[in-house]
Motif scaffolding. Structure first.
Motif, PDB file in Angstrom:
ATOM      1  N   ALA A 113      15.071  -3.246   4.413  1.00  0.00           N
ATOM      2  CA  ALA A 113      13.702  -3.341   3.902  1.00  0.00           C
ATOM      3  C   ALA A 113      12.830  -2.211   4.445  1.00  0.00           C
ATOM      4  CB  ALA A 113      13.093  -4.681   4.275  1.00  0.00           C
ATOM      5  N   PRO A 114      11.888  -1.721   3.640  1.00  0.00           N
ATOM      6  CA  PRO A 114      10.925  -0.743   4.152  1.00  0.00           C
ATOM      7  C   PRO A 114      10.112  -1.352   5.293  1.00  0.00           C
ATOM      8  CG  PRO A 114      10.861  -0.851   1.750  1.00  0.00           C
ATOM      9  CD  PRO A 114      11.686  -2.008   2.212  1.00  0.00           C
ATOM     10  N   GLU A 115       9.584  -0.518   6.144  1.00  0.00           N
ATOM     11  CA  GLU A 115       8.804  -0.989   7.290  1.00  0.00           C
ATOM     12  C   GLU A 115       7.630  -1.851   6.834  1.00  0.00           C
ATOM     13  OE1 GLU A 115       6.517   0.801  11.257  1.00  0.00           O
ATOM     14  OE2 GLU A 115       7.469   2.141   9.800  1.00  0.00           O
ATOM     15  N   GLY A 116       7.481  -3.009   7.453  1.00  0.00           N
ATOM     16  CA  GLY A 116       6.371  -3.893   7.129  1.00  0.00           C
ATOM     17  C   GLY A 116       6.623  -4.811   5.952  1.00  0.00           C
ATOM     18  N   ARG A 147       8.596  -1.625 -11.497  1.00  0.00           N
ATOM     19  CA  ARG A 147       7.900  -0.353 -11.236  1.00  0.00           C
ATOM     20  C   ARG A 147       8.892   0.788 -11.377  1.00  0.00           C
ATOM     21  NH1 ARG A 147       7.211   2.248  -6.392  1.00  0.00           N
ATOM     22  NH2 ARG A 147       7.755   0.357  -5.191  1.00  0.00           N
ATOM     23  N   TYR A 148       8.489   1.814 -12.121  1.00  0.00           N
ATOM     24  CA  TYR A 148       9.311   3.005 -12.323  1.00  0.00           C
ATOM     25  C   TYR A 148       8.537   4.233 -11.864  1.00  0.00           C
ATOM     26  CZ  TYR A 148      12.372   0.196 -15.380  1.00  0.00           C
ATOM     27  OH  TYR A 148      13.228  -0.749 -15.877  1.00  0.00           O
ATOM     28  N   ASP A 149       9.267   5.317 -11.532  1.00  0.00           N
ATOM     29  CA  ASP A 149       8.569   6.564 -11.227  1.00  0.00           C
ATOM     30  C   ASP A 149       8.500   7.415 -12.493  1.00  0.00           C
ATOM     31  OD1 ASP A 149      11.057   7.716 -11.573  1.00  0.00           O
ATOM     32  OD2 ASP A 149      11.234   8.481  -9.520  1.00  0.00           O
ATOM     33  N   THR A 150       7.993   8.621 -12.367  1.00  0.00           N
ATOM     34  CA  THR A 150       7.771   9.471 -13.543  1.00  0.00           C
ATOM     35  C   THR A 150       9.066   9.944 -14.187  1.00  0.00           C
ATOM     36  OG1 THR A 150       7.584  11.395 -12.064  1.00  0.00           O
ATOM     37  CG2 THR A 150       5.536  10.291 -12.717  1.00  0.00           C
ATOM     38  N   SER A 151      10.194   9.853 -13.461  1.00  0.00           N
ATOM     39  CA  SER A 151      11.484  10.255 -14.025  1.00  0.00           C
ATOM     40  C   SER A 151      12.276   9.048 -14.521  1.00  0.00           C
ATOM     41  CB  SER A 151      12.302  11.031 -12.988  1.00  0.00           C
ATOM     42  OG  SER A 151      12.588  10.221 -11.866  1.00  0.00           O
ATOM     43  N   PRO A 161      10.285  -3.181  -3.611  1.00  0.00           N
ATOM     44  CA  PRO A 161       9.271  -3.100  -2.554  1.00  0.00           C
ATOM     45  C   PRO A 161       7.907  -2.705  -3.120  1.00  0.00           C
ATOM     46  CG  PRO A 161      10.581  -1.098  -2.556  1.00  0.00           C
ATOM     47  CD  PRO A 161      11.192  -2.002  -3.590  1.00  0.00           C
ATOM     48  N   ARG A 162       6.883  -2.836  -2.286  1.00  0.00           N
ATOM     49  CA  ARG A 162       5.529  -2.556  -2.761  1.00  0.00           C
ATOM     50  C   ARG A 162       5.311  -1.074  -3.036  1.00  0.00           C
ATOM     51  NH1 ARG A 162       4.430  -6.144   1.551  1.00  0.00           N
ATOM     52  NH2 ARG A 162       3.847  -4.375   2.867  1.00  0.00           N
ATOM     53  N   SER A 163       6.002  -0.217  -2.300  1.00  0.00           N
ATOM     54  CA  SER A 163       5.832   1.228  -2.469  1.00  0.00           C
ATOM     55  C   SER A 163       7.157   1.915  -2.201  1.00  0.00           C
ATOM     56  CB  SER A 163       4.756   1.757  -1.509  1.00  0.00           C
ATOM     57  OG  SER A 163       5.144   1.535  -0.160  1.00  0.00           O
ATOM     58  N   GLY A 164       7.194   3.216  -2.469  1.00  0.00           N
ATOM     59  CA  GLY A 164       8.408   3.983  -2.245  1.00  0.00           C
ATOM     60  C   GLY A 164       9.318   3.943  -3.456  1.00  0.00           C
ATOM     61  N   CYS A 165      10.196   4.965  -3.537  1.00  0.00           N
ATOM     62  CA  CYS A 165      11.127   5.016  -4.660  1.00  0.00           C
ATOM     63  C   CYS A 165      12.260   5.985  -4.337  1.00  0.00           C
ATOM     64  CB  CYS A 165      10.402   5.453  -5.933  1.00  0.00           C
ATOM     65  SG  CYS A 165      11.371   5.147  -7.430  1.00  0.00           S
TER      66      CYS A 165
END
Length: 227
Positions: A113-116, A147-151, A161-165
């Motif tokens: 998991a990402p931090e936090g 959630r997807y990124d621009t690619s 997760p809430r953020s990151g990709c």
């Protein structure tokens, strides 16, 4: 060349080679991302060769997603629930003009998991969608928000997760790099490290080893000439 001198040169050479290789290993890092899996036709999983927006599974298919940290597809963690269409879709009856896709969504462990953040529990869902729907559309029907990124890389399922990709983790600096390559969860089908192969020495490391070997041989020859 005397024996003490020969041993000294040999020890220096071995130490230099180990130092170069150690540098390459210390810089190794993985990527934190959602990997995409398909049922292998039995009770196991196989890493998908296309992204979920490209795959259009047949009625009765089982698709899986697993969030984890890995170097590439060769060591990526599989979903921790066996693909079982009958169990996942038992409470979702067939309906004319639609197909059913069983989904296993595994957010992974606290270690990945990402931090936090804390991973939600593993869950399964049965998506009833149009006959030509992709896996991404089936996932959207039962696991929003996505959630997807621009690619078009899949970054989050049900908000996790809430953020990151696909960010890079580990390495000497301990920093992350949000610009990591796309995974098989996106349409470009590349490994998360953007290259074929896994954690072997890089070209730069091998070049450094070669240079050390050349210098070592030159030192031995020079010592022999001075005898």
């Amino acid at each position: 060349m005397s024996r003490p001198l020969g041993r000294a040169v040999l020890l220096l050479l071995v130490g230099a080679v180990l130092a170069v290789l150690g540098t390459g290993s210390a810089q190794a890092a993985g990527y934190r991302y959602w990997s995409f899996w398909e049922s292998d036709g039995g009770k196991g999983w196989t890493y998908a060769t296309q992204g979920p927006s490209v795959v259009r599974p047949d009625d009765g298919a089982v698709q899986g997603f697993r969030f984890s940290v890995s170097d590439d597809s060769q060591d990526s963690a599989q979903p921790r629930r066996a693909p079982d269409f009958g169990a996942v879709c038992a409470a979702t009856p067939a309906k004319g003009g639609l197909k059913r896709i069983a989904l296993v969504i595994d957010p992974g462990t606290a270690a990945d998991a990402p931090e936090g953040e804390k991973p939600p529990p593993l869950r399964t869902a049965c998506a009833r969608v149009a006959p030509d729907a992709s896996t991404a559309e089936a996932l959207a029907a039962v696991a929003k928000p996505l959630r997807y990124d621009t690619s078009a890389m899949l970054c989050a399922i049900t908000g996790y997760p809430r953020s990151g990709c696909g960010e890079q983790t580990g390495g000497d600096s301990g920093a992350t790099d949000s610009g990591g390559p796309a995974t098989a969860s996106s349409a470009d089908e590349r490994d998360p490290d953007g290259a074929s192969g896994g954690g072997g020495p890089s070209a730069g490391v091998l070049t450094g080893v070669g240079a050390v070997l050349v210098l070592g041989v030159a030192a031995v020859l020079q010592a022999r000439r001075r005898r």
